[in-house]
Design a protein around this motif. Structure first.
Motif, mmCIF file in Angstrom:
data_model
loop_
_atom_site.group_PDB
_atom_site.id
_atom_site.type_symbol
_atom_site.label_atom_id
_atom_site.label_comp_id
_atom_site.label_asym_id
_atom_site.label_seq_id
_atom_site.Cartn_x
_atom_site.Cartn_y
_atom_site.Cartn_z
ATOM 1 N N SER A 114 28.161 24.748 65.958
ATOM 2 C CA SER A 114 29.178 23.751 66.318
ATOM 3 C C SER A 114 29.853 23.035 66.053
ATOM 4 C CB SER A 114 28.130 23.017 67.457
ATOM 5 O OG SER A 114 27.501 22.366 67.186
ATOM 6 N N MET A 115 30.081 22.754 64.298
ATOM 7 C CA MET A 115 30.092 22.002 63.427
ATOM 8 C C MET A 115 30.726 23.015 62.492
ATOM 9 S SD MET A 115 26.516 19.482 63.141
ATOM 10 C CE MET A 115 26.324 19.839 61.637
ATOM 11 N N GLN A 116 30.590 23.898 61.898
ATOM 12 C CA GLN A 116 31.178 24.639 60.969
ATOM 13 C C GLN A 116 32.600 25.070 61.162
ATOM 14 O OE1 GLN A 116 28.691 27.358 59.192
ATOM 15 N NE2 GLN A 116 28.097 26.049 57.608
ATOM 16 N N CYS A 117 34.120 24.961 60.305
ATOM 17 C CA CYS A 117 35.531 25.376 60.078
ATOM 18 C C CYS A 117 35.202 26.134 59.875
ATOM 19 C CB CYS A 117 35.939 24.302 60.895
ATOM 20 S SG CYS A 117 35.384 23.806 63.056
ATOM 21 N N LEU A 118 35.784 27.294 59.210
ATOM 22 C CA LEU A 118 36.362 27.950 58.706
ATOM 23 C C LEU A 118 38.164 27.191 58.506
ATOM 24 C CD1 LEU A 118 37.307 30.203 56.293
ATOM 25 C CD2 LEU A 118 37.390 31.436 58.029
ATOM 26 N N GLN A 119 38.372 27.276 57.116
ATOM 27 C CA GLN A 119 40.261 26.510 57.054
ATOM 28 C C GLN A 119 40.806 27.451 57.118
ATOM 29 O OE1 GLN A 119 41.321 23.360 55.047
ATOM 30 N NE2 GLN A 119 43.364 23.084 55.830
ATOM 31 N N LEU A 120 41.945 28.729 57.181
ATOM 32 C CA LEU A 120 42.661 29.035 57.058
ATOM 33 C C LEU A 120 42.856 29.105 55.823
ATOM 34 C CD1 LEU A 120 42.561 30.742 60.936
ATOM 35 C CD2 LEU A 120 41.362 31.695 58.807
ATOM 36 N N ASP A 121 44.099 27.887 56.036
ATOM 37 C CA ASP A 121 44.646 27.785 55.118
ATOM 38 C C ASP A 121 43.967 27.653 53.630
ATOM 39 O OD1 ASP A 121 47.215 26.380 57.059
ATOM 40 O OD2 ASP A 121 45.017 26.112 57.634
ATOM 41 N N ASP A 122 43.234 28.329 53.225
ATOM 42 C CA ASP A 122 42.899 27.941 51.885
ATOM 43 C C ASP A 122 41.726 28.356 51.919
ATOM 44 O OD1 ASP A 122 40.551 25.346 52.606
ATOM 45 O OD2 ASP A 122 41.312 24.363 51.923
ATOM 46 N N GLY A 123 40.990 28.427 52.364
ATOM 47 C CA GLY A 123 39.783 29.609 52.610
ATOM 48 C C GLY A 123 38.511 28.653 52.648
ATOM 49 N N ILE A 124 37.977 27.956 52.688
ATOM 50 C CA ILE A 124 37.467 26.548 51.863
ATOM 51 C C ILE A 124 36.359 26.445 53.787
ATOM 52 C CG2 ILE A 124 36.295 24.602 51.875
ATOM 53 C CD1 ILE A 124 38.935 23.959 49.909
ATOM 54 N N ILE A 125 35.313 26.375 53.776
ATOM 55 C CA ILE A 125 34.274 25.998 54.644
ATOM 56 C C ILE A 125 33.706 24.529 55.263
ATOM 57 C CG2 ILE A 125 31.869 26.629 56.614
ATOM 58 C CD1 ILE A 125 32.056 29.495 55.541
ATOM 59 N N ARG A 126 34.688 24.174 56.715
ATOM 60 C CA ARG A 126 34.805 22.561 56.580
ATOM 61 C C ARG A 126 32.975 22.322 57.309
ATOM 62 N NH1 ARG A 126 38.034 21.975 52.772
ATOM 63 N NH2 ARG A 126 39.995 22.329 53.044
ATOM 64 N N SER A 127 31.920 21.661 56.972
ATOM 65 C CA SER A 127 31.005 20.758 58.449
ATOM 66 C C SER A 127 31.528 20.628 60.185
ATOM 67 C CB SER A 127 30.482 19.815 57.343
ATOM 68 O OG SER A 127 31.233 18.862 56.959
ATOM 69 N N TYR A 128 32.649 20.492 59.414
ATOM 70 C CA TYR A 128 33.274 19.704 60.581
ATOM 71 C C TYR A 128 34.472 20.467 60.744
ATOM 72 C CZ TYR A 128 34.646 16.016 57.857
ATOM 73 O OH TYR A 128 35.086 15.445 56.748
ATOM 74 N N PRO A 129 35.087 20.156 62.594
ATOM 75 C CA PRO A 129 36.598 20.451 62.902
ATOM 76 C C PRO A 129 37.232 19.461 62.814
ATOM 77 C CG PRO A 129 34.984 20.550 64.778
ATOM 78 C CD PRO A 129 34.600 20.583 63.603
ATOM 79 N N PRO A 130 38.681 19.116 62.481
ATOM 80 C CA PRO A 130 39.099 18.712 62.358
ATOM 81 C C PRO A 130 39.443 17.460 63.387
ATOM 82 C CG PRO A 130 41.164 20.543 62.586
ATOM 83 C CD PRO A 130 39.456 20.586 62.718
ATOM 84 N N THR A 131 39.487 15.887 63.128
ATOM 85 C CA THR A 131 39.390 14.653 64.189
ATOM 86 C C THR A 131 40.180 14.570 65.174
ATOM 87 O OG1 THR A 131 39.004 13.096 62.746
ATOM 88 C CG2 THR A 131 37.052 14.168 63.671
ATOM 89 N N ALA A 132 41.435 15.213 64.080
ATOM 90 C CA ALA A 132 42.728 14.987 64.450
ATOM 91 C C ALA A 132 43.556 16.042 64.844
ATOM 92 C CB ALA A 132 43.761 14.042 63.556
ATOM 93 N N GLY A 133 42.674 16.607 64.892
ATOM 94 C CA GLY A 133 43.809 18.475 65.486
ATOM 95 C C GLY A 133 43.050 18.485 66.823
ATOM 96 N N ILE A 134 43.870 19.886 67.460
ATOM 97 C CA ILE A 134 44.121 19.877 69.005
ATOM 98 C C ILE A 134 43.409 21.642 68.786
ATOM 99 C CG2 ILE A 134 45.391 20.434 70.665
ATOM 100 C CD1 ILE A 134 47.513 19.002 69.672
ATOM 101 N N GLY A 135 42.971 21.496 69.915
ATOM 102 C CA GLY A 135 42.208 22.792 70.382
ATOM 103 C C GLY A 135 42.838 24.457 70.987
ATOM 104 N N PHE A 136 43.077 25.299 70.835
ATOM 105 C CA PHE A 136 43.264 26.256 71.082
ATOM 106 C C PHE A 136 42.210 27.326 71.574
ATOM 107 C CE2 PHE A 136 46.219 24.106 68.625
ATOM 108 C CZ PHE A 136 47.329 23.792 69.235
ATOM 109 N N ALA A 137 42.741 28.127 72.719
ATOM 110 C CA ALA A 137 41.720 29.358 73.294
ATOM 111 C C ALA A 137 41.845 30.587 72.377
ATOM 112 C CB ALA A 137 41.347 29.371 74.943
ATOM 113 N N ARG A 138 42.972 30.836 71.612
ATOM 114 C CA ARG A 138 43.418 32.036 71.253
ATOM 115 C C ARG A 138 44.085 31.567 69.887
ATOM 116 N NH1 ARG A 138 44.719 32.636 76.774
ATOM 117 N NH2 ARG A 138 46.847 32.813 76.266
ATOM 118 N N TRP A 139 44.095 32.526 68.452
ATOM 119 C CA TRP A 139 44.205 32.494 67.559
ATOM 120 C C TRP A 139 44.907 34.370 67.251
ATOM 121 C CZ3 TRP A 139 42.343 33.718 62.961
ATOM 122 C CH2 TRP A 139 40.713 34.319 62.953
#
Length: 165
Positions: A114-139
């Motif tokens: 529930s915490m790990q996210c892959l940032q597609l722009d730089d290929g780095i796995i982060r331990s949490y999603p961006p707190t100031a982001g917006i969620g999307f059901a599809r990509w």
């Protein structure tokens, strides 16, 4: 006849952030190479998306140093969220903020998933999603030169979950 040159490398030599096909995990399995800073230090992982057949590995990072064989790098593509699929943060499979696009990963350890996210722009796995982001059901992943040409979309993951039911 002209053909486009392929970029084929050993799986352990794939640069972070690369999109690739790695047939050792399944037919037509599209993957992303990523950098992960874990308990054992920094390592490269391969994150399978999905392929022509259902994969139990979808969105579960696999250590590249434990894999063998070759992969082909996919060039000229970009990831984008489906703006019409903006959703509440808890229902999201992808997130976007001013720094890029993130995809929520799965893990055998439920809390980590529930915490790990892959940032597609730089290929780095982060331990949490961006707190100031917006969620999307599809990509989706599209060709840079022709965004109407879709290579992959997250609906394939939903179809795999149904298949593994």
């Amino acid at each position: 006849m002209q053909t486009k040159s392929l970029i084929i490398k050993h799986i352990q030599e794939i640069p972070n952030g690369s999109l690739l096909y790695y047939p050792e995990l399944g037919d037509g399995l599209l993957c992303v190479s990523a950098k992960y800073d874990g308990e054992l230090g920094e390592s490269t992982v391969i994150v399978p998306l999905s392929g022509t057949s259902a994969s139990p590995y979808a969105l579960q990072p696999l250590r590249a140093d434990q894999l063998s064989g070759r992969a082909v790098i996919v060039d000229g593509v970009k990831a984008e969220v489906d703006l019409c699929a903006a959703t509440r943060f808890g229902n999201a499979v992808a997130y976007a903020d001013n720094n890029g696009t993130y995809v929520r990963l799965r893990s055998e350890r439920t809390m980590m998933a529930s915490m790990q996210c892959l940032q597609l722009d730089d290929g780095i796995i982060r331990s949490y999603p961006p707190t100031a982001g917006i969620g999307f059901a599809r990509w989706r992943i599209v060709m840079e030169e022709d965004p109407s040409e879709e290579l992959w979309n997250s609906d394939m993951l939903t179809n795999e979950e149904t298949a593994h039911g």
